[in-house]
Design a protein around this motif. Structure first.
Motif, PDB file in Angstrom:
ATOM      1  N   ARG A 173      38.097 -14.111  58.603  1.00 38.82           N
ATOM      2  CA  ARG A 173      38.985 -13.857  59.739  1.00 38.82           C
ATOM      3  C   ARG A 173      38.792 -14.856  60.871  1.00 38.82           C
ATOM      4  NH1 ARG A 173      39.009  -7.334  60.483  1.00 38.82           N
ATOM      5  NH2 ARG A 173      39.771  -6.895  58.395  1.00 38.82           N
ATOM      6  N   VAL A 174      37.617 -15.431  60.966  1.00 35.61           N
ATOM      7  CA  VAL A 174      37.333 -16.351  62.059  1.00 35.61           C
ATOM      8  C   VAL A 174      37.199 -17.759  61.490  1.00 35.61           C
ATOM      9  CG1 VAL A 174      35.726 -16.942  63.898  1.00 35.61           C
ATOM     10  CG2 VAL A 174      36.159 -14.545  63.352  1.00 35.61           C
ATOM     11  N   GLY A 175      38.040 -18.660  62.004  1.00 31.49           N
ATOM     12  CA  GLY A 175      38.010 -20.019  61.504  1.00 31.49           C
ATOM     13  C   GLY A 175      38.273 -21.030  62.594  1.00 31.49           C
ATOM     14  N   LEU A 176      37.991 -22.258  62.268  1.00 31.13           N
ATOM     15  CA  LEU A 176      38.169 -23.359  63.201  1.00 31.13           C
ATOM     16  C   LEU A 176      39.223 -24.306  62.663  1.00 31.13           C
ATOM     17  CD1 LEU A 176      37.084 -24.855  65.763  1.00 31.13           C
ATOM     18  CD2 LEU A 176      35.613 -26.135  64.187  1.00 31.13           C
ATOM     19  N   GLY A 177      40.286 -24.500  63.425  1.00 32.72           N
ATOM     20  CA  GLY A 177      41.274 -25.515  63.113  1.00 32.72           C
ATOM     21  C   GLY A 177      40.787 -26.854  63.642  1.00 32.72           C
ATOM     22  N   THR A 178      41.009 -27.914  62.901  1.00 30.18           N
ATOM     23  CA  THR A 178      40.439 -29.202  63.287  1.00 30.18           C
ATOM     24  C   THR A 178      41.470 -30.247  63.669  1.00 30.18           C
ATOM     25  OG1 THR A 178      40.336 -29.976  60.993  1.00 30.18           O
ATOM     26  CG2 THR A 178      38.391 -28.806  61.870  1.00 30.18           C
ATOM     27  N   ALA A 179      42.716 -29.856  63.898  1.00 29.56           N
ATOM     28  CA  ALA A 179      43.731 -30.830  64.321  1.00 29.56           C
ATOM     29  C   ALA A 179      43.264 -31.491  65.612  1.00 29.56           C
ATOM     30  CB  ALA A 179      45.079 -30.153  64.538  1.00 29.56           C
ATOM     31  N   GLY A 180      43.312 -32.788  65.643  1.00 28.27           N
ATOM     32  CA  GLY A 180      42.921 -33.544  66.824  1.00 28.27           C
ATOM     33  C   GLY A 180      41.433 -33.850  66.911  1.00 28.27           C
ATOM     34  N   LEU A 181      40.630 -33.266  66.044  1.00 29.41           N
ATOM     35  CA  LEU A 181      39.195 -33.521  66.054  1.00 29.41           C
ATOM     36  C   LEU A 181      38.918 -34.804  65.276  1.00 29.41           C
ATOM     37  CD1 LEU A 181      36.454 -32.320  66.921  1.00 29.41           C
ATOM     38  CD2 LEU A 181      36.363 -31.237  64.676  1.00 29.41           C
ATOM     39  N   ARG A 182      38.393 -35.795  65.940  1.00 29.29           N
ATOM     40  CA  ARG A 182      38.211 -37.096  65.293  1.00 29.29           C
ATOM     41  C   ARG A 182      36.762 -37.422  64.947  1.00 29.29           C
ATOM     42  NH1 ARG A 182      42.839 -36.775  64.422  1.00 29.29           N
ATOM     43  NH2 ARG A 182      44.468 -38.211  64.982  1.00 29.29           N
ATOM     44  N   ASN A 183      35.912 -37.504  65.930  1.00 32.85           N
ATOM     45  CA  ASN A 183      34.565 -38.009  65.687  1.00 32.85           C
ATOM     46  C   ASN A 183      33.470 -37.088  66.187  1.00 32.85           C
ATOM     47  OD1 ASN A 183      35.423 -40.509  64.542  1.00 32.85           O
ATOM     48  ND2 ASN A 183      36.039 -41.121  66.593  1.00 32.85           N
ATOM     49  N   ASP A 184      33.788 -35.843  66.462  1.00 33.75           N
ATOM     50  CA  ASP A 184      32.801 -34.964  67.051  1.00 33.75           C
ATOM     51  C   ASP A 184      32.294 -33.943  66.035  1.00 33.75           C
ATOM     52  OD1 ASP A 184      31.106 -33.625  68.706  1.00 33.75           O
ATOM     53  OD2 ASP A 184      32.588 -33.210  70.256  1.00 33.75           O
ATOM     54  N   ALA A 185      31.373 -34.364  65.195  1.00 37.20           N
ATOM     55  CA  ALA A 185      30.797 -33.460  64.199  1.00 37.20           C
ATOM     56  C   ALA A 185      30.004 -32.347  64.863  1.00 37.20           C
ATOM     57  CB  ALA A 185      29.923 -34.243  63.227  1.00 37.20           C
ATOM     58  N   ASP A 186      29.535 -32.569  66.095  1.00 35.90           N
ATOM     59  CA  ASP A 186      28.782 -31.522  66.795  1.00 35.90           C
ATOM     60  C   ASP A 186      29.620 -30.268  66.996  1.00 35.90           C
ATOM     61  OD1 ASP A 186      26.499 -33.053  66.921  1.00 35.90           O
ATOM     62  OD2 ASP A 186      26.924 -33.817  68.942  1.00 35.90           O
ATOM     63  N   VAL A 187      30.910 -30.423  67.270  1.00 37.45           N
ATOM     64  CA  VAL A 187      31.797 -29.268  67.438  1.00 37.45           C
ATOM     65  C   VAL A 187      31.809 -28.439  66.161  1.00 37.45           C
ATOM     66  CG1 VAL A 187      34.200 -28.555  67.733  1.00 37.45           C
ATOM     67  CG2 VAL A 187      33.231 -30.338  69.193  1.00 37.45           C
ATOM     68  N   LEU A 188      31.930 -29.104  65.033  1.00 36.81           N
ATOM     69  CA  LEU A 188      31.936 -28.401  63.752  1.00 36.81           C
ATOM     70  C   LEU A 188      30.593 -27.742  63.468  1.00 36.81           C
ATOM     71  CD1 LEU A 188      33.883 -31.074  61.739  1.00 36.81           C
ATOM     72  CD2 LEU A 188      34.613 -28.717  62.075  1.00 36.81           C
ATOM     73  N   ARG A 189      29.521 -28.451  63.707  1.00 35.85           N
ATOM     74  CA  ARG A 189      28.186 -27.875  63.468  1.00 35.85           C
ATOM     75  C   ARG A 189      27.950 -26.657  64.364  1.00 35.85           C
ATOM     76  NH1 ARG A 189      26.900 -33.302  62.182  1.00 35.85           N
ATOM     77  NH2 ARG A 189      26.451 -33.918  64.320  1.00 35.85           N
ATOM     78  N   TRP A 190      28.367 -26.750  65.625  1.00 34.96           N
ATOM     79  CA  TRP A 190      28.206 -25.627  66.548  1.00 34.96           C
ATOM     80  C   TRP A 190      29.016 -24.427  66.069  1.00 34.96           C
ATOM     81  CZ3 TRP A 190      31.715 -22.830  69.361  1.00 34.96           C
ATOM     82  CH2 TRP A 190      31.176 -21.930  70.261  1.00 34.96           C
ATOM     83  N   ALA A 191      30.258 -24.670  65.664  1.00 35.82           N
ATOM     84  CA  ALA A 191      31.125 -23.571  65.208  1.00 35.82           C
ATOM     85  C   ALA A 191      30.528 -22.885  63.986  1.00 35.82           C
ATOM     86  CB  ALA A 191      32.524 -24.096  64.912  1.00 35.82           C
ATOM     87  N   LEU A 192      30.039 -23.664  63.025  1.00 36.39           N
ATOM     88  CA  LEU A 192      29.440 -23.080  61.818  1.00 36.39           C
ATOM     89  C   LEU A 192      28.167 -22.308  62.168  1.00 36.39           C
ATOM     90  CD1 LEU A 192      30.062 -26.042  59.367  1.00 36.39           C
ATOM     91  CD2 LEU A 192      31.239 -23.829  59.385  1.00 36.39           C
ATOM     92  N   ALA A 193      27.349 -22.863  63.047  1.00 39.21           N
ATOM     93  CA  ALA A 193      26.119 -22.175  63.461  1.00 39.21           C
ATOM     94  C   ALA A 193      26.444 -20.882  64.211  1.00 39.21           C
ATOM     95  CB  ALA A 193      25.270 -23.096  64.331  1.00 39.21           C
ATOM     96  N   ALA A 194      27.578 -20.853  64.925  1.00 43.04           N
ATOM     97  CA  ALA A 194      27.978 -19.677  65.699  1.00 43.04           C
ATOM     98  C   ALA A 194      28.620 -18.603  64.824  1.00 43.04           C
ATOM     99  CB  ALA A 194      28.944 -20.079  66.809  1.00 43.04           C
ATOM    100  N   GLY A 195      28.846 -18.911  63.546  1.00 44.15           N
ATOM    101  CA  GLY A 195      29.376 -17.908  62.641  1.00 44.15           C
ATOM    102  C   GLY A 195      30.779 -18.137  62.126  1.00 44.15           C
ATOM    103  N   TYR A 196      31.408 -19.225  62.531  1.00 49.38           N
ATOM    104  CA  TYR A 196      32.717 -19.531  61.958  1.00 49.38           C
ATOM    105  C   TYR A 196      32.539 -19.702  60.460  1.00 49.38           C
ATOM    106  CZ  TYR A 196      34.989 -20.337  66.455  1.00 49.38           C
ATOM    107  OH  TYR A 196      35.540 -20.181  67.696  1.00 49.38           O
ATOM    108  N   ALA A 197      33.384 -19.061  59.681  1.00 43.12           N
ATOM    109  CA  ALA A 197      33.229 -19.091  58.236  1.00 43.12           C
ATOM    110  C   ALA A 197      34.383 -19.790  57.533  1.00 43.12           C
ATOM    111  CB  ALA A 197      33.099 -17.670  57.705  1.00 43.12           C
ATOM    112  N   LEU A 198      35.348 -20.285  58.294  1.00 39.37           N
ATOM    113  CA  LEU A 198      36.504 -20.987  57.739  1.00 39.37           C
ATOM    114  C   LEU A 198      36.725 -22.253  58.548  1.00 39.37           C
ATOM    115  CD1 LEU A 198      39.947 -19.539  56.800  1.00 39.37           C
ATOM    116  CD2 LEU A 198      39.808 -21.525  58.263  1.00 39.37           C
ATOM    117  N   VAL A 199      36.942 -23.357  57.830  1.00 38.36           N
ATOM    118  CA  VAL A 199      37.281 -24.612  58.488  1.00 38.36           C
ATOM    119  C   VAL A 199      38.587 -25.091  57.869  1.00 38.36           C
ATOM    120  CG1 VAL A 199      36.612 -26.983  58.976  1.00 38.36           C
ATOM    121  CG2 VAL A 199      34.878 -25.202  58.932  1.00 38.36           C
ATOM    122  N   ASP A 200      39.565 -25.355  58.727  1.00 35.63           N
ATOM    123  CA  ASP A 200      40.880 -25.819  58.290  1.00 35.63           C
ATOM    124  C   ASP A 200      41.034 -27.291  58.648  1.00 35.63           C
ATOM    125  OD1 ASP A 200      43.744 -25.387  57.425  1.00 35.63           O
ATOM    126  OD2 ASP A 200      44.028 -26.086  59.480  1.00 35.63           O
TER     127      ASP A 200
END
Length: 133
Positions: free
Chosen positions: A3-30
Protein backbone atom coordinates in the motif's frame (compact mmCIF):
# COMPACT_ATOMS: atom_id res chain seq x y z
CA UNK A 1 0.99 -5.23 -3.83
CA UNK A 2 2.12 -3.00 -0.97
CA UNK A 3 0.00 0.00 0.00
CA UNK A 4 2.89 2.36 0.60
CA UNK A 5 5.21 3.12 -2.28
CA UNK A 6 7.56 5.68 -3.68
CA UNK A 7 7.12 7.12 -7.15
CA UNK A 8 10.43 8.10 -8.70
CA UNK A 9 9.44 10.47 -11.53
CA UNK A 10 11.94 13.30 -11.56
CA UNK A 11 14.41 11.52 -9.28
CA UNK A 12 17.76 11.58 -11.04
CA UNK A 13 20.85 11.15 -8.90
CA UNK A 14 19.69 11.01 -5.31
CA UNK A 15 19.98 7.39 -4.19
CA UNK A 16 19.78 8.62 -0.58
CA UNK A 17 16.08 9.42 -1.06
CA UNK A 18 15.44 5.85 -2.15
CA UNK A 19 17.54 4.36 0.65
CA UNK A 20 15.75 6.52 3.23
CA UNK A 21 12.32 5.54 1.89
CA UNK A 22 13.17 1.82 1.96
CA UNK A 23 14.64 2.10 5.47
CA UNK A 24 11.47 3.96 6.58
CA UNK A 25 9.31 1.06 5.42
CA UNK A 26 8.33 1.86 1.86
CA UNK A 27 7.77 -1.51 0.26
CA UNK A 28 7.04 -0.47 -3.34
CA UNK A 29 9.22 1.48 -5.73
CA UNK A 30 7.75 2.69 -9.03
CA UNK A 31 10.02 3.59 -11.92
CA UNK A 32 9.84 3.61 -15.71
CA UNK A 33 11.90 3.08 -18.80
CA UNK A 34 15.16 4.96 -19.00
CA UNK A 35 13.86 6.16 -22.36
CA UNK A 36 11.14 8.20 -20.65
CA UNK A 37 12.40 11.72 -19.87
CA UNK A 38 10.54 11.97 -16.54
CA UNK A 39 12.30 8.90 -15.18
CA UNK A 40 15.59 7.64 -16.62
CA UNK A 41 16.33 6.14 -13.19
CA UNK A 42 15.88 2.36 -13.34
CA UNK A 43 19.59 1.83 -12.63
CA UNK A 44 19.37 4.10 -9.58
CA UNK A 45 16.29 2.25 -8.33
CA UNK A 46 17.97 -1.13 -8.82
CA UNK A 47 21.05 0.05 -6.95
CA UNK A 48 19.00 1.27 -3.98
CA UNK A 49 16.93 -1.92 -3.83
CA UNK A 50 20.09 -4.05 -3.89
CA UNK A 51 21.67 -1.91 -1.16
CA UNK A 52 18.51 -2.32 0.94
CA UNK A 53 18.61 -6.11 1.04
CA UNK A 54 20.20 -9.11 -0.56
CA UNK A 55 18.42 -11.29 -3.09
CA UNK A 56 15.65 -10.10 -5.41
CA UNK A 57 14.89 -6.88 -3.67
CA UNK A 58 14.46 -8.32 -0.19
CA UNK A 59 10.70 -8.03 -0.44
CA UNK A 60 10.64 -4.68 -2.25
CA UNK A 61 7.89 -4.59 -4.88
CA UNK A 62 9.31 -3.16 -8.12
CA UNK A 63 6.96 -1.61 -10.65
CA UNK A 64 8.19 -0.30 -14.00
CA UNK A 65 6.64 0.95 -17.20
CA UNK A 66 7.57 0.53 -20.85
CA UNK A 67 8.36 3.68 -22.77
CA UNK A 68 5.56 5.17 -24.86
CA UNK A 69 7.92 4.63 -27.81
CA UNK A 70 8.10 0.85 -27.20
CA UNK A 71 4.90 -0.29 -28.88
CA UNK A 72 4.98 -3.59 -30.73
CA UNK A 73 6.09 -7.15 -30.05
CA UNK A 74 9.82 -6.72 -30.58
CA UNK A 75 10.00 -3.19 -29.16
CA UNK A 76 8.22 -4.22 -25.97
CA UNK A 77 10.50 -7.23 -25.56
CA UNK A 78 13.54 -5.00 -26.05
CA UNK A 79 12.12 -2.45 -23.59
CA UNK A 80 11.59 -5.14 -20.98
CA UNK A 81 15.08 -6.49 -21.53
CA UNK A 82 16.50 -2.97 -21.08
CA UNK A 83 14.50 -2.50 -17.87
CA UNK A 84 15.66 -5.79 -16.35
CA UNK A 85 19.26 -5.04 -17.30
CA UNK A 86 19.11 -1.50 -15.85
CA UNK A 87 17.44 -2.68 -12.63
CA UNK A 88 19.80 -5.68 -12.52
CA UNK A 89 16.99 -8.10 -11.71
CA UNK A 90 15.61 -11.18 -13.45
CA UNK A 91 11.97 -10.27 -12.80
CA UNK A 92 9.86 -7.26 -11.84
CA UNK A 93 6.68 -7.43 -9.84
CA UNK A 94 4.62 -5.28 -12.20
CA UNK A 95 5.19 -3.96 -15.71
CA UNK A 96 2.80 -1.48 -17.30
CA UNK A 97 2.30 0.19 -20.66
CA UNK A 98 3.22 3.77 -19.81
CA UNK A 99 0.95 5.34 -22.41
CA UNK A 100 -1.39 3.74 -24.94
CA UNK A 101 -0.25 5.98 -27.81
CA UNK A 102 3.07 5.95 -29.60
CA UNK A 103 4.93 8.98 -28.28
CA UNK A 104 8.44 10.38 -28.03
CA UNK A 105 9.68 9.05 -31.36
CA UNK A 106 11.64 11.20 -33.80
CA UNK A 107 9.40 12.81 -36.44
CA UNK A 108 8.62 10.32 -39.18
CA UNK A 109 9.71 7.34 -37.06
CA UNK A 110 6.58 5.27 -36.43
CA UNK A 111 6.17 2.76 -33.63
CA UNK A 112 6.42 -0.88 -34.59
CA UNK A 113 2.88 -1.66 -33.43
CA UNK A 114 -0.09 -0.65 -31.34
CA UNK A 115 -0.77 -0.85 -27.63
CA UNK A 116 -2.63 -4.11 -28.38
CA UNK A 117 0.60 -5.59 -29.83
CA UNK A 118 2.44 -4.36 -26.74
CA UNK A 119 -0.16 -6.00 -24.49
CA UNK A 120 0.36 -9.32 -26.31
CA UNK A 121 4.12 -8.93 -25.81
CA UNK A 122 3.58 -8.32 -22.08
CA UNK A 123 1.41 -11.44 -21.87
CA UNK A 124 4.31 -13.42 -23.36
CA UNK A 125 6.86 -11.79 -21.04
CA UNK A 126 4.60 -12.64 -18.08
CA UNK A 127 4.29 -16.27 -19.24
CA UNK A 128 8.08 -16.42 -19.56
CA UNK A 129 8.50 -15.22 -15.96
CA UNK A 130 9.94 -11.74 -16.53
CA UNK A 131 7.10 -10.08 -14.61
CA UNK A 132 4.80 -11.27 -11.84
CA UNK A 133 1.99 -9.08 -13.18
Amino acid sequence: MPRVGLGTAGLRNDADVLRWALAAGYALVDTASRNHPAYENEALVGEAVRAHATGRGGGVFISTKLSPAAHGLDAARAGMSDALRALRVDQVDLVLIHHPACLMRPPGDACEGTWEDTWRALERLYAEGYARA
